[in-house]
Design a protein around this motif. Sequence first.
Motif, PDB file in Angstrom:
ATOM      1  N   ASN A   1       0.789  -1.226  -0.022  1.00  0.00           N
ATOM      2  CA  ASN A   1       0.041   0.061   0.035  1.00  0.00           C
ATOM      3  C   ASN A   1       0.706   1.185   0.084  1.00  0.00           C
ATOM      4  O   ASN A   1       0.950   2.107   0.886  1.00  0.00           O
ATOM      5  CB  ASN A   1      -1.064   0.117   1.378  1.00  0.00           C
TER       6      ASN A   1
ATOM      7  N   VAL B   1       0.570   3.969  -1.574  1.00  0.00           N
ATOM      8  CA  VAL B   1      -0.272   5.179  -1.622  1.00  0.00           C
ATOM      9  C   VAL B   1      -0.468   5.815  -0.360  1.00  0.00           C
ATOM     10  O   VAL B   1      -0.288   6.835   0.298  1.00  0.00           O
ATOM     11  CB  VAL B   1      -1.614   5.071  -2.406  1.00  0.00           C
ATOM     12  N   HIS B   2      -1.254   4.822   0.734  1.00  0.00           N
ATOM     13  CA  HIS B   2      -1.820   5.304   1.738  1.00  0.00           C
ATOM     14  C   HIS B   2      -0.941   4.654   2.999  1.00  0.00           C
ATOM     15  O   HIS B   2      -1.029   5.245   4.296  1.00  0.00           O
ATOM     16  CB  HIS B   2      -3.102   4.653   2.046  1.00  0.00           C
TER      17      HIS B   2
ATOM     18  N   CYS C   1      -6.308  -2.565  -1.534  1.00  0.00           N
ATOM     19  CA  CYS C   1      -6.444  -1.422  -0.322  1.00  0.00           C
ATOM     20  C   CYS C   1      -7.835  -0.888  -0.128  1.00  0.00           C
ATOM     21  O   CYS C   1      -8.350  -0.792  -1.384  1.00  0.00           O
ATOM     22  CB  CYS C   1      -5.455  -0.544  -0.666  1.00  0.00           C
TER      23      CYS C   1
END
Lengths: 224, 225
Positions: free
Chosen positions: A47, A49-50, A64
């Motif tokens: 993950n 991105v986050h 996700c």
Amino acid sequence: MDGVKLHGFWLSPFSHRVVWALKLKGIPFDYIEEDLPNKSALLLQYNPVHKKIPVLVHGSRPVCESMVIIEYLEETWPQCPLLPTDPHERAVVRFWVKFIEEKSPNVWIVYRSVGEEQEKAMRESVEMLSNLEEHGPNKGKKFFGGDGINIMDIAFGGVACWIGAIEEVSGRQIFDAAKFPRLNAWKANFKSSPVIAENLPDREKLREHLARLREKRLSSSTHK
Amino acid sequence: MADGGEVKLLGFWGSPYALRVIWALKLKQVPYDYLEEDLPNNKSSLLLQYNPVHKKVPVLVHHGKPIAESLVILEYIDETWKQSPLLPQDPSERARARFWAKFADEKCMPAMKAVFCSEGEEQQKAVLEARETLKTLESGLEGKLFFGGETINFADVATGYIGFWARIVEEITGTSLIDAESMPSLDAWSKRFLELPIIKECMPPWDKLIELNSGFLKMYLASLK
């Protein structure tokens, strides 16, 4: 079929939503407890991105965002459906899931703030509950999904099962049972439902942990 | 197979959320009646009846039944009218498309709004944050022409508004959000998407969009004083 792994965190309602969906559908999975805030290299890889849990890994493919994961589970394992078949009914359910996703962060703002910020979050939280009480689907039924749990129940469960501990720790009452009789009845049904009851964080451990985090946060931050 | 039955869309010409529903309907060649709402102050009783929770556009009405929330409407359109599918077949790819649609709405748009509604040092900080979110959105393209690969898919339809919204904010505030040098892939994608015939013919006139949003900004700044 490829194996399923779930990276989660014991305290997280988002993590629990995915666990509930997996268990309701009878999907076997390996659970990996992330030592937050000490995120594992795997989590950061899956993950980027986050950098957050939950992350579902099916074979080698990560998915996700808790409600995106649940739609993925629904499409990959159709047994014990968590969405209705009729497109309009599905749209109604998804509308409410979006509503809950958009408004429920206010409950966490009540938890972690004080003063005007907390007051505003209280108003928004109570308004969220009022809307669900008045407009939520399947009135008179056990769950929002009717006789069985659906993704709206799961989404709201991630709020309702944490509100009690949040109220205790923050000293604010968000969920007044007298004001929200329908939601109150729903909450009792949901929490006592077998899969859910067996998969909730320990109440005392949750309360302690939240109290500790809150104190740490409030004592280190500056207030206007 | 096209489903019969009347389709109505309650929208507002300046709303990017209504626009992406129009894109989906046009791409699938679904006939519909369009009802223009006189926003922000004159919402129709129909809108209030069909979307009592948010009282917002867009609302799609099919066989008399309303659906609100543009991404929810896009999913409904894709499930009801099977031609020219928006979501890919593979569940993993579908999850990816939904992920980026969510990201654009939850991260990029609020970040750009923060640029729009701020000034001076605060705005400079907001610009940096907005550019971060846009750089991340670019990573979702994975160097391809569109989120859907060679052709557009659900994620392109859902996130396409970010391209022109960034330009609106840039023009009104004099900032730079999507630049060709640091975000070549996103820059090219946003232009490519807006040049697609069906998308292009639905775009409201640029000067009207600038005028509308400049007006909103004036009202917002006045409300702070």
